[in-house]
Scaffold this motif. Sequence first.
Motif, PDB file in Angstrom:
ATOM      1  N   VAL A   1      31.880  84.809  81.492  1.00 16.81           N
ATOM      2  CA  VAL A   1      32.969  83.863  81.219  1.00 16.81           C
ATOM      3  C   VAL A   1      32.541  82.447  81.602  1.00 16.81           C
ATOM      4  CG1 VAL A   1      35.376  83.260  81.661  1.00 16.81           C
ATOM      5  CG2 VAL A   1      34.670  85.665  81.719  1.00 16.81           C
ATOM      6  N   PRO A   2      32.248  81.581  80.630  1.00 17.47           N
ATOM      7  CA  PRO A   2      31.972  80.177  80.949  1.00 17.47           C
ATOM      8  C   PRO A   2      33.186  79.555  81.631  1.00 17.47           C
ATOM      9  CG  PRO A   2      31.381  80.687  78.676  1.00 17.47           C
ATOM     10  CD  PRO A   2      32.169  81.849  79.182  1.00 17.47           C
ATOM     11  N   MET A   3      32.951  78.730  82.639  1.00 21.57           N
ATOM     12  CA  MET A   3      34.044  78.191  83.434  1.00 21.57           C
ATOM     13  C   MET A   3      34.307  76.715  83.136  1.00 21.57           C
ATOM     14  SD  MET A   3      36.419  78.827  85.589  1.00 21.57           S
ATOM     15  CE  MET A   3      35.874  80.537  85.655  1.00 21.57           C
ATOM     16  N   PRO A   4      35.505  76.372  82.645  1.00 21.22           N
ATOM     17  CA  PRO A   4      35.859  74.952  82.455  1.00 21.22           C
ATOM     18  C   PRO A   4      35.963  74.266  83.818  1.00 21.22           C
ATOM     19  CG  PRO A   4      37.328  76.421  81.214  1.00 21.22           C
ATOM     20  CD  PRO A   4      36.564  77.274  82.171  1.00 21.22           C
ATOM     21  N   GLU A   5      35.081  73.311  84.074  1.00 19.79           N
ATOM     22  CA  GLU A   5      34.982  72.731  85.412  1.00 19.79           C
ATOM     23  C   GLU A   5      36.244  71.974  85.832  1.00 19.79           C
ATOM     24  OE1 GLU A   5      32.755  73.236  87.749  1.00 19.79           O
ATOM     25  OE2 GLU A   5      31.843  74.676  86.368  1.00 19.79           O
ATOM     26  N   LYS A   6      36.841  71.230  84.902  1.00 19.82           N
ATOM     27  CA  LYS A   6      38.043  70.478  85.268  1.00 19.82           C
ATOM     28  C   LYS A   6      39.197  71.418  85.577  1.00 19.82           C
ATOM     29  CE  LYS A   6      40.910  66.536  83.965  1.00 19.82           C
ATOM     30  NZ  LYS A   6      42.160  67.155  84.420  1.00 19.82           N
ATOM     31  N   LEU A   7      39.338  72.470  84.784  1.00 19.67           N
ATOM     32  CA  LEU A   7      40.387  73.447  85.037  1.00 19.67           C
ATOM     33  C   LEU A   7      40.188  74.102  86.402  1.00 19.67           C
ATOM     34  CD1 LEU A   7      42.844  75.036  83.945  1.00 19.67           C
ATOM     35  CD2 LEU A   7      41.230  76.692  83.014  1.00 19.67           C
ATOM     36  N   LEU A   8      38.920  74.420  86.716  1.00 19.97           N
ATOM     37  CA  LEU A   8      38.625  75.028  88.009  1.00 19.97           C
ATOM     38  C   LEU A   8      38.967  74.064  89.140  1.00 19.97           C
ATOM     39  CD1 LEU A   8      37.439  77.270  89.749  1.00 19.97           C
ATOM     40  CD2 LEU A   8      35.164  76.309  89.329  1.00 19.97           C
ATOM     41  N   LYS A   9      38.590  72.800  88.984  1.00 19.38           N
ATOM     42  CA  LYS A   9      38.883  71.803  90.011  1.00 19.38           C
ATOM     43  C   LYS A   9      40.387  71.670  90.222  1.00 19.38           C
ATOM     44  CE  LYS A   9      38.222  66.912  91.155  1.00 19.38           C
ATOM     45  NZ  LYS A   9      37.690  65.607  90.684  1.00 19.38           N
ATOM     46  N   ASP A  10      41.140  71.615  89.130  1.00 17.01           N
ATOM     47  CA  ASP A  10      42.600  71.501  89.229  1.00 17.01           C
ATOM     48  C   ASP A  10      43.204  72.732  89.902  1.00 17.01           C
ATOM     49  OD1 ASP A  10      42.440  69.086  87.985  1.00 17.01           O
ATOM     50  OD2 ASP A  10      43.102  69.803  86.019  1.00 17.01           O
ATOM     51  N   GLU A  11      42.656  73.901  89.572  1.00  8.23           N
ATOM     52  CA  GLU A  11      43.166  75.140  90.152  1.00  8.23           C
ATOM     53  C   GLU A  11      42.930  75.179  91.657  1.00  8.23           C
ATOM     54  OE1 GLU A  11      44.599  79.282  90.087  1.00  8.23           O
ATOM     55  OE2 GLU A  11      44.938  77.453  88.961  1.00  8.23           O
ATOM     56  N   VAL A  12      41.747  74.760  92.081  1.00  3.60           N
ATOM     57  CA  VAL A  12      41.437  74.725  93.517  1.00  3.60           C
ATOM     58  C   VAL A  12      42.393  73.780  94.237  1.00  3.60           C
ATOM     59  CG1 VAL A  12      39.724  74.015  95.234  1.00  3.60           C
ATOM     60  CG2 VAL A  12      39.019  75.371  93.259  1.00  3.60           C
ATOM     61  N   GLU A  13      42.614  72.603  93.649  1.00  2.00           N
ATOM     62  CA  GLU A  13      43.503  71.619  94.271  1.00  2.00           C
ATOM     63  C   GLU A  13      44.929  72.143  94.357  1.00  2.00           C
ATOM     64  OE1 GLU A  13      42.894  68.735  95.808  1.00  2.00           O
ATOM     65  OE2 GLU A  13      40.789  69.304  95.583  1.00  2.00           O
ATOM     66  N   THR A  14      45.373  72.835  93.319  1.00  2.00           N
ATOM     67  CA  THR A  14      46.729  73.386  93.312  1.00  2.00           C
ATOM     68  C   THR A  14      46.890  74.446  94.391  1.00  2.00           C
ATOM     69  OG1 THR A  14      47.015  72.945  90.955  1.00  2.00           O
ATOM     70  CG2 THR A  14      48.475  74.578  91.935  1.00  2.00           C
ATOM     71  N   ARG A  15      45.914  75.331  94.501  1.00  2.00           N
ATOM     72  CA  ARG A  15      45.988  76.375  95.526  1.00  2.00           C
ATOM     73  C   ARG A  15      45.987  75.760  96.929  1.00  2.00           C
ATOM     74  NH1 ARG A  15      44.027  81.970  93.954  1.00  2.00           N
ATOM     75  NH2 ARG A  15      44.161  82.006  91.686  1.00  2.00           N
ATOM     76  N   LYS A  16      45.155  74.759  97.121  1.00  2.00           N
ATOM     77  CA  LYS A  16      45.092  74.105  98.428  1.00  2.00           C
ATOM     78  C   LYS A  16      46.415  73.404  98.737  1.00  2.00           C
ATOM     79  CE  LYS A  16      42.267  70.888 101.142  1.00  2.00           C
ATOM     80  NZ  LYS A  16      41.102  69.977 101.125  1.00  2.00           N
ATOM     81  N   HIS A  17      46.960  72.718  97.734  1.00  2.00           N
ATOM     82  CA  HIS A  17      48.241  72.013  97.917  1.00  2.00           C
ATOM     83  C   HIS A  17      49.351  72.999  98.265  1.00  2.00           C
ATOM     84  CE1 HIS A  17      51.407  69.003  97.194  1.00  2.00           C
ATOM     85  NE2 HIS A  17      52.056  69.992  96.615  1.00  2.00           N
ATOM     86  N   ASN A  18      49.419  74.110  97.544  1.00  2.00           N
ATOM     87  CA  ASN A  18      50.468  75.094  97.799  1.00  2.00           C
ATOM     88  C   ASN A  18      50.351  75.693  99.190  1.00  2.00           C
ATOM     89  OD1 ASN A  18      51.647  74.741  95.311  1.00  2.00           O
ATOM     90  ND2 ASN A  18      50.543  76.419  94.339  1.00  2.00           N
ATOM     91  N   LEU A  19      49.120  75.951  99.626  1.00  2.00           N
ATOM     92  CA  LEU A  19      48.916  76.498 100.969  1.00  2.00           C
ATOM     93  C   LEU A  19      49.361  75.490 102.020  1.00  2.00           C
ATOM     94  CD1 LEU A  19      47.743  78.635 102.908  1.00  2.00           C
ATOM     95  CD2 LEU A  19      45.554  77.446 102.735  1.00  2.00           C
ATOM     96  N   GLU A  20      48.908  74.230 101.887  1.00  2.00           N
ATOM     97  CA  GLU A  20      49.208  73.219 102.899  1.00  2.00           C
ATOM     98  C   GLU A  20      50.689  72.845 102.938  1.00  2.00           C
ATOM     99  OE1 GLU A  20      46.221  70.030 103.949  1.00  2.00           O
ATOM    100  OE2 GLU A  20      45.653  70.414 101.872  1.00  2.00           O
ATOM    101  N   HIS A  21      51.281  72.619 101.759  1.00  2.00           N
ATOM    102  CA  HIS A  21      52.614  72.031 101.715  1.00  2.00           C
ATOM    103  C   HIS A  21      53.747  73.030 101.540  1.00  2.00           C
ATOM    104  CE1 HIS A  21      50.934  67.990 101.646  1.00  2.00           C
ATOM    105  NE2 HIS A  21      50.018  68.448 100.800  1.00  2.00           N
ATOM    106  N   HIS A  22      53.428  74.267 101.213  1.00  2.00           N
ATOM    107  CA  HIS A  22      54.474  75.276 101.072  1.00  2.00           C
ATOM    108  C   HIS A  22      54.339  76.358 102.140  1.00  2.00           C
ATOM    109  CE1 HIS A  22      55.946  73.480  97.404  1.00  2.00           C
ATOM    110  NE2 HIS A  22      54.737  73.500  96.889  1.00  2.00           N
ATOM    111  N   GLN A  23      53.259  77.128 102.073  1.00  2.00           N
ATOM    112  CA  GLN A  23      53.133  78.250 102.994  1.00  2.00           C
ATOM    113  C   GLN A  23      52.977  77.797 104.445  1.00  2.00           C
ATOM    114  OE1 GLN A  23      49.875  79.432 100.562  1.00  2.00           O
ATOM    115  NE2 GLN A  23      50.850  81.320  99.896  1.00  2.00           N
TER     116      GLN A  23
END
Length: 468
Positions: free
Chosen positions: A296-318
């Motif tokens: 599966v080729p990985m879209p780099e921008k999508l991956l970067k956005d996904e990492v940022e979203t997961r980090k944001h949700n962990l920090e600011h929600h959980q």
Amino acid sequence: MKSAVETLNPTRVRLTVEVPFEELKPSLDAAYRKINQQVTVPGFRKGKIPARIIDQRFGRGAVLEEAVNDALPKFYSEAVSEGDLNPLGQPEVDITELKDNELLTFTAEVDIRPEITIPDYTGIEVTVEAAEVTDEDVAEAVEQLRERFASTSVVERAAAEGDVLKLDLEAKVDGEVLEDGVAEGLDYTVGSGQLLDGIDEAVTGLEAGGTATFTSTLKGGSAAGQESEVTVKVISVSARELPEADDEFAQLASEFDTFEELQADSRRRLADQKKYQQATEAQEKVLDALLELVEVPMPEKLLKDEVETRKHNLEHHQLGQLGMDLEAYLKIQDKTVEEFEDELKEQAEKGIRTQFVLDQIAKSENLTVSQEELTEHLVRRAQSSGMSPDQFAKAVVEGGQVPMLVGEVSRGKALATVVESVKVTDTNGEPVHLDDEDEEGAEAAAEVVEETTEAGKGEDKAEKAENA
């Protein structure tokens, strides 16, 4: 309009679009109308200012800019359709040429959903735990039920494991009492492993009125992750007394008349739980094996956005709900920032790959989602979120997340289809059959997909990006 597609890599393309000026005319007219409503020119009624006056007063360039901004989304969408592309997220647009009354040329770079070839996966073999319920399992379940109906009575002796204590706590960091580090009249069961590391050892052997001091790493609050000096005072010691395991207890704790019926029901419930756990384990292992087979080729921008979203949700929600910051969390997890970020990237990449692969399988297998399946999934998601189905459905519709739910159900069905096609055996060597009509298999598949692909509370980055 003419467009051409240049493939930059397997997950990114550049569109070059040429638009004859006459095709800009509707947007140009709209730009003049908009500016007409926004400006005032002496001698002209509002909305009746001639185009040549607007050009003289405000410049033809301002009008062209407004027209181009209005027209670009339409021309971009047409170019995407012409190129038969599946874009992910918003494009990076660059206007390369704008000749008044002649031509508009622009480029648009955008990530696209990669082409994926699904190999033959029917040779996958996984082994899962046997779904066996032992007499010990039943005894433990009944014992836990007895614990729930236990009574307590104050005793005049030292605290021991299993006793319920009423405690006062005071936590200090660097010799200063924390504002949120004082608790009074707290109930605690010795040996439960809750509250703070070291508290069980500190209170064991203390009688009412006794105190002890110990050090522990705080798990929450303003000083989460920091080492604290904790003073604990025992206010009272109460012994717990469990009810007898007899028919009277069965009538008290359940709808059954006899203890034998209660045991039989516990065995049935445990069997259902074990079967569901087995289905979940099978789904997880089959998914991992499937992902190993597919490139599966990985879209780099999508991956970067996904990492940022997961980090944001962990920090600011959980973590935010626990009164903890990322630094404290990493200290408790005994992880470095680099280890945390590597792990987050790995999880995000697996989530994106899972979506792409299962979406391709759903497409290849012509899997569709019925209204009944969507409703059942919505009800289950509502239960897990603590909302009523009506509240959850309203939030989903208002948030434009119906496609996200459809995607979750579709991917769950795709995973269940794969599991049905491969060889699953238990640790006893017995075959395990989980088809997509099996309730445990279907629910387990949906939950495994959600757990793998979610960036947080109901986030579906690939789906959201595609609908952007």
